[in-house]
Write a protein that holds these residues in place. Structure first.
Motif: not given
Length: 412
Positions: A330-332, A337-340, A360-362, A364
């Motif tokens: 996730n990126a809550r 919130t940054d998935t880099s 949530d960020r599957k 990415d």
């Protein structure tokens, strides 16, 4: 130190009572433990409450990017040999959560407190700790926590006048630089698997030389200090050169390193390594981490990994291929919130494992796995992923809020 007979002021008592009432209401409404909102209310009523609650305790603070919740738990178990302990065992590690935890420990002798890296200097100022354990610093929550050297500088400045005994990992150059401003440091050779945040010298910016397990700056002479405690295989070496066996139910080398640092902290308070390490064996899981749970007639092992250093350590724990692996990201707000950071993780270590991606960020994560040439399947949720997994125990690796989602779903 003030004696235990020192009563809290009427204002402080009111703040504690109000905080507990709000926390209880939050729990009753199904909104979590209530520790953070309860602490916030208490601190609004008495801004000095954290210091008042800490004044009768021998306080240990634990801070790091990875391993602080587990190490806090191990230290709390070890110090339990010398007296009652109050601790923020569920990991609410900012001032409100810490205040809430200490408010629940009126008979305690020791306060063992996990502290978010950004808040360490302030909490140290408020609680006058006897000991501070510093384990590691690496990139995490890039949108919130800033660059690692800035955190190290914050620690270095914040701890400069502290009377606390600092127990610090001498294998992490950032930690060494942060701790070097302190008067009284005990160095522990706890290792450093992830080195990508420590290639330049935190003191002068020069290139760090890393021959074997050693490190030094070729430009300014900043170098790895000599350890008095060390992790050596399955043993902790104490300052006298005695080797004490580590028997943990928690898996992996990282937890042995946590145990070595915890033994060094316990010794500051007179608890011998043998006693400390034996007590650590009681810990089977920490806030759900490492738990094996039954779900849809399958065994799922729940593993938390929040940043590149944590994922690297976690990959070293999992069952060998072809054990199925579910990854959830996730990126809550609480994750960052940054998935880099996903691009800093070496996913080729999962080659041979059937991989299932949720969270949530599957998408990415799916792009990242595609680039790493991994075979994976994107699933809608945990239920679908488990139903699709081939036989065998399933390793489930998730970042912070994804891990909380998983625990709720499996009833853990």
């Amino acid at each position: 130190m003030a004696g235990n007979s020192d009563p809290l002021s009427p204002r402080a008592k009111l703040a504690v009572t109000a905080g507990k009432a709000v926390a209880a209401a939050s729990r009753a409404a199904g909104r979590g433990s209530g520790s953070v909102i309860g602490g916030r209310v208490a601190l609004k009523l008495d801004p000095d409450l954290l210091g008042r609650l800490a004044q009768n305790l021998d306080v240990v603070l634990v801070s790091a990017t990875n391993g602080k919740t587990t190490t806090t738990r191990l230290i709390a178990e070890a110090l339990g040999a010398a007296g009652p302990v109050v601790s923020n065992a569920l990991g609410a590690n900012m001032p409100a959560g810490i205040t809430s935890a200490l408010a629940g420990g009126s008979d305690a002798k020791f306060g063992v407190i996990e502290v978010d890296e950004k808040y360490l200097a302030g909490v140290a100022r408020d609680t006058s700790p006897k000991c501070i354990a510093l384990l590691n610093l690496s990139r995490d929550q890039l949108d919130r926590a800033a660059e690692t050297r800035m955190l190290a500088e914050n620690w270095r400045e914040g701890l400069a006048g502290s009377k606390a005994v600092i127990v610090a990992n001498c294998d992490d150059p950032l930690v060494v630089w942060a701790a070097s401003s302190s008067q009284n440091v005990i160095w522990v050779a706890a290792g450093q698997m992830w080195k990508d945040d420590a290639w330049s010298c935190p003191s002068c910016g020069g290139v760090m030389q890393r021959p074997g397990d050693d490190w030094f700056c070729g430009e300014c002479g900043f170098r790895r200090p000599t350890a008095s405690w060390a992790l050596s295989g399955d043993h902790v070496l104490d300052p006298h050169g005695s080797a004490w066996p580590i028997h943990l139910q928690l898996p992996g080398r990282a937890n042995k390193a946590n145990a070595a640092s915890s033994a060094a902290v316990a010794a500051v308070f007179g608890v011998p390594p043998q006693v400390a390490l034996e007590r650590m064996y009681q810990v089977q899981a920490v806030a759900g981490r490492y738990d094996v749970v039954q779900f849809q007639n399958r065994d799922l092992r729940l593993l938390l990994a929040k940043n590149p250093a944590g994922w690297l350590e976690t990959f070293s724990l999992i069952d060998p291929p072809p054990a199925p692996v579910i990854l959830s990201v996730n990126a809550r707000g609480a994750d960052g919130t940054d998935t880099s950071w996903l691009w800093d993780v070496d996913y080729t270590r999962l080659t041979g494992h059937p991989i299932f991606v949720i969270g949530d960020r599957k998408l990415d994560l799916a792009v990242r796995l595609e680039v790493a040439n991994q075979h994976f399947q994107v699933c809608e949720n945990l239920d679908q992923a488990v139903q699709t997994c081939p036989p065998g125990r399933i390793e489930v690796i998730a970042n912070y809020t994804a891990f909380q989602d998983l625990r709720r779903r499996v009833g853990n």
